[in-house]
Design a protein around this motif. Structure first.
Motif, PDB file in Angstrom:
ATOM      1  N   ARG A 122      16.091  -0.728  -9.508  1.00 32.82           N
ATOM      2  CA  ARG A 122      17.490  -0.794  -9.062  1.00 32.82           C
ATOM      3  C   ARG A 122      17.937  -2.239  -8.884  1.00 32.82           C
ATOM      4  NH1 ARG A 122      18.258   4.294  -4.918  1.00 32.82           N
ATOM      5  NH2 ARG A 122      17.435   5.847  -6.357  1.00 32.82           N
ATOM      6  N   LYS A 123      17.065  -3.082  -8.363  1.00 35.64           N
ATOM      7  CA  LYS A 123      17.412  -4.499  -8.200  1.00 35.64           C
ATOM      8  C   LYS A 123      17.659  -5.145  -9.557  1.00 35.64           C
ATOM      9  CE  LYS A 123      15.080  -5.542  -3.867  1.00 35.64           C
ATOM     10  NZ  LYS A 123      13.978  -6.276  -3.234  1.00 35.64           N
ATOM     11  N   GLN A 124      16.797  -4.852 -10.514  1.00 37.68           N
ATOM     12  CA  GLN A 124      16.952  -5.439 -11.847  1.00 37.68           C
ATOM     13  C   GLN A 124      18.230  -4.959 -12.515  1.00 37.68           C
ATOM     14  OE1 GLN A 124      13.370  -4.572 -13.983  1.00 37.68           O
ATOM     15  NE2 GLN A 124      12.260  -6.312 -13.116  1.00 37.68           N
ATOM     16  N   SER A 125      18.554  -3.684 -12.357  1.00 39.34           N
ATOM     17  CA  SER A 125      19.751  -3.159 -13.002  1.00 39.34           C
ATOM     18  C   SER A 125      21.009  -3.775 -12.388  1.00 39.34           C
ATOM     19  CB  SER A 125      19.811  -1.643 -12.924  1.00 39.34           C
ATOM     20  OG  SER A 125      19.983  -1.215 -11.598  1.00 39.34           O
ATOM     21  N   THR A 126      21.018  -4.013 -11.075  1.00 41.26           N
ATOM     22  CA  THR A 126      22.175  -4.650 -10.458  1.00 41.26           C
ATOM     23  C   THR A 126      22.274  -6.120 -10.867  1.00 41.26           C
ATOM     24  OG1 THR A 126      20.936  -5.101  -8.437  1.00 41.26           O
ATOM     25  CG2 THR A 126      22.251  -3.098  -8.480  1.00 41.26           C
ATOM     26  N   GLU A 127      21.137  -6.780 -11.029  1.00 36.34           N
ATOM     27  CA  GLU A 127      21.142  -8.171 -11.466  1.00 36.34           C
ATOM     28  C   GLU A 127      21.675  -8.289 -12.893  1.00 36.34           C
ATOM     29  OE1 GLU A 127      17.197  -9.661 -10.945  1.00 36.34           O
ATOM     30  OE2 GLU A 127      17.362  -9.733  -8.768  1.00 36.34           O
ATOM     31  N   LEU A 128      21.288  -7.354 -13.746  1.00 37.28           N
ATOM     32  CA  LEU A 128      21.775  -7.384 -15.126  1.00 37.28           C
ATOM     33  C   LEU A 128      23.282  -7.125 -15.176  1.00 37.28           C
ATOM     34  CD1 LEU A 128      18.954  -5.503 -17.057  1.00 37.28           C
ATOM     35  CD2 LEU A 128      19.516  -7.924 -17.165  1.00 37.28           C
ATOM     36  N   LEU A 158      15.341   5.207   0.346  1.00 41.92           N
ATOM     37  CA  LEU A 158      14.125   4.673  -0.264  1.00 41.92           C
ATOM     38  C   LEU A 158      13.416   3.722   0.686  1.00 41.92           C
ATOM     39  CD1 LEU A 158      15.034   3.926  -3.991  1.00 41.92           C
ATOM     40  CD2 LEU A 158      13.344   5.533  -3.148  1.00 41.92           C
ATOM     41  N   GLY A 159      14.178   2.878   1.362  1.00 40.87           N
ATOM     42  CA  GLY A 159      13.594   1.958   2.330  1.00 40.87           C
ATOM     43  C   GLY A 159      12.920   2.689   3.475  1.00 40.87           C
ATOM     44  N   GLU A 160      13.568   3.752   3.943  1.00 42.50           N
ATOM     45  CA  GLU A 160      12.980   4.555   5.026  1.00 42.50           C
ATOM     46  C   GLU A 160      11.705   5.242   4.560  1.00 42.50           C
ATOM     47  OE1 GLU A 160      16.077   7.215   6.204  1.00 42.50           O
ATOM     48  OE2 GLU A 160      17.247   5.625   7.176  1.00 42.50           O
ATOM     49  N   ARG A 161      11.734   5.796   3.359  1.00 42.95           N
ATOM     50  CA  ARG A 161      10.534   6.447   2.820  1.00 42.95           C
ATOM     51  C   ARG A 161       9.393   5.453   2.662  1.00 42.95           C
ATOM     52  NH1 ARG A 161      11.003  11.500  -0.655  1.00 42.95           N
ATOM     53  NH2 ARG A 161      12.433  12.706   0.604  1.00 42.95           N
ATOM     54  N   LEU A 162       9.728   4.237   2.225  1.00 46.66           N
ATOM     55  CA  LEU A 162       8.712   3.204   2.044  1.00 46.66           C
ATOM     56  C   LEU A 162       8.069   2.855   3.390  1.00 46.66           C
ATOM     57  CD1 LEU A 162       7.298   1.223   0.138  1.00 46.66           C
ATOM     58  CD2 LEU A 162       9.145  -0.382   0.593  1.00 46.66           C
ATOM     59  N   ASP A 163       8.890   2.671   4.411  1.00 49.32           N
ATOM     60  CA  ASP A 163       8.354   2.369   5.745  1.00 49.32           C
ATOM     61  C   ASP A 163       7.475   3.505   6.256  1.00 49.32           C
ATOM     62  OD1 ASP A 163       9.620  -0.070   5.780  1.00 49.32           O
ATOM     63  OD2 ASP A 163      11.364   0.667   6.912  1.00 49.32           O
ATOM     64  N   ASN A 164       7.936   4.732   6.087  1.00 47.01           N
ATOM     65  CA  ASN A 164       7.170   5.894   6.544  1.00 47.01           C
ATOM     66  C   ASN A 164       5.833   5.999   5.816  1.00 47.01           C
ATOM     67  OD1 ASN A 164       9.208   6.621   8.302  1.00 47.01           O
ATOM     68  ND2 ASN A 164      10.104   8.103   6.902  1.00 47.01           N
ATOM     69  N   GLU A 165       5.866   5.770   4.523  1.00 48.92           N
ATOM     70  CA  GLU A 165       4.643   5.889   3.721  1.00 48.92           C
ATOM     71  C   GLU A 165       3.642   4.794   4.081  1.00 48.92           C
ATOM     72  OE1 GLU A 165       2.429   8.230   1.335  1.00 48.92           O
ATOM     73  OE2 GLU A 165       4.557   8.626   1.695  1.00 48.92           O
ATOM     74  N   LYS A 166       4.137   3.590   4.355  1.00 46.97           N
ATOM     75  CA  LYS A 166       3.247   2.498   4.758  1.00 46.97           C
ATOM     76  C   LYS A 166       2.601   2.802   6.111  1.00 46.97           C
ATOM     77  CE  LYS A 166       5.165  -1.384   2.199  1.00 46.97           C
ATOM     78  NZ  LYS A 166       5.815  -2.699   2.290  1.00 46.97           N
ATOM     79  N   MET A 172       8.275   1.501  -4.595  1.00 48.79           N
ATOM     80  CA  MET A 172       8.559   0.085  -4.854  1.00 48.79           C
ATOM     81  C   MET A 172       9.025  -0.126  -6.287  1.00 48.79           C
ATOM     82  SD  MET A 172       6.354  -2.055  -2.221  1.00 48.79           S
ATOM     83  CE  MET A 172       6.831  -3.474  -3.034  1.00 48.79           C
ATOM     84  N   THR A 173       8.484   0.643  -7.223  1.00 49.72           N
ATOM     85  CA  THR A 173       8.917   0.556  -8.614  1.00 49.72           C
ATOM     86  C   THR A 173      10.383   0.947  -8.738  1.00 49.72           C
ATOM     87  OG1 THR A 173       6.697   1.020  -9.417  1.00 49.72           O
ATOM     88  CG2 THR A 173       8.516   1.416 -10.953  1.00 49.72           C
ATOM     89  N   GLU A 174      10.782   2.013  -8.076  1.00 55.32           N
ATOM     90  CA  GLU A 174      12.171   2.453  -8.128  1.00 55.32           C
ATOM     91  C   GLU A 174      13.095   1.419  -7.485  1.00 55.32           C
ATOM     92  OE1 GLU A 174      15.472   4.480  -9.100  1.00 55.32           O
ATOM     93  OE2 GLU A 174      13.451   4.899  -9.803  1.00 55.32           O
ATOM     94  N   ILE A 175      12.679   0.832  -6.381  1.00 57.41           N
ATOM     95  CA  ILE A 175      13.483  -0.206  -5.720  1.00 57.41           C
ATOM     96  C   ILE A 175      13.655  -1.400  -6.658  1.00 57.41           C
ATOM     97  CG2 ILE A 175      13.470  -1.905  -3.845  1.00 57.41           C
ATOM     98  CD1 ILE A 175      12.156   0.268  -2.088  1.00 57.41           C
ATOM     99  N   ASN A 176      12.573  -1.817  -7.310  1.00 54.43           N
ATOM    100  CA  ASN A 176      12.654  -2.955  -8.235  1.00 54.43           C
ATOM    101  C   ASN A 176      13.512  -2.646  -9.455  1.00 54.43           C
ATOM    102  OD1 ASN A 176      11.139  -4.744  -6.701  1.00 54.43           O
ATOM    103  ND2 ASN A 176       9.208  -3.984  -7.543  1.00 54.43           N
TER     104      ASN A 176
END
Length: 71
Positions: A60-66, A14-22, A54-58
């Motif tokens: 995942r972050k929220q689910s790990t925090e919970l 996901l991070g790689e795709r985000l960088d590529n898309e930007k 970015m929505t998918e990344i967020n």
């Protein structure tokens, strides 16, 4: 790019795709400033793809925090 495709990707991918898309969006904007693009809707599509990633990344972050809060 569909949401179902993004769910299947790992965090690293996901991070790689985000960088590529930007990078792709930046190139589109520069090319469009120099000479009009054949299809300017690609800029809109690219912006939306970035938002989806970015929505998918967020999510995942929220689910790990919970999960850590519950433990």
């Amino acid at each position: 790019m569909k949401n179902s495709e993004l769910i299947e990707l790992t965090d690293k991918e996901l991070g790689e795709r985000l960088d590529n898309e930007k990078d792709y969006l930046l190139r589109l904007r520069l090319n469009h400033a120099i000479s009009p693009l054949d299809n300017p809707m690609k800029i809109k599509e690219s912006r939306r793809n970035i938002a989806r990633i970015m929505t998918e990344i967020n999510k995942r972050k929220q689910s790990t925090e919970l999960k850590t809060e519950k433990s």
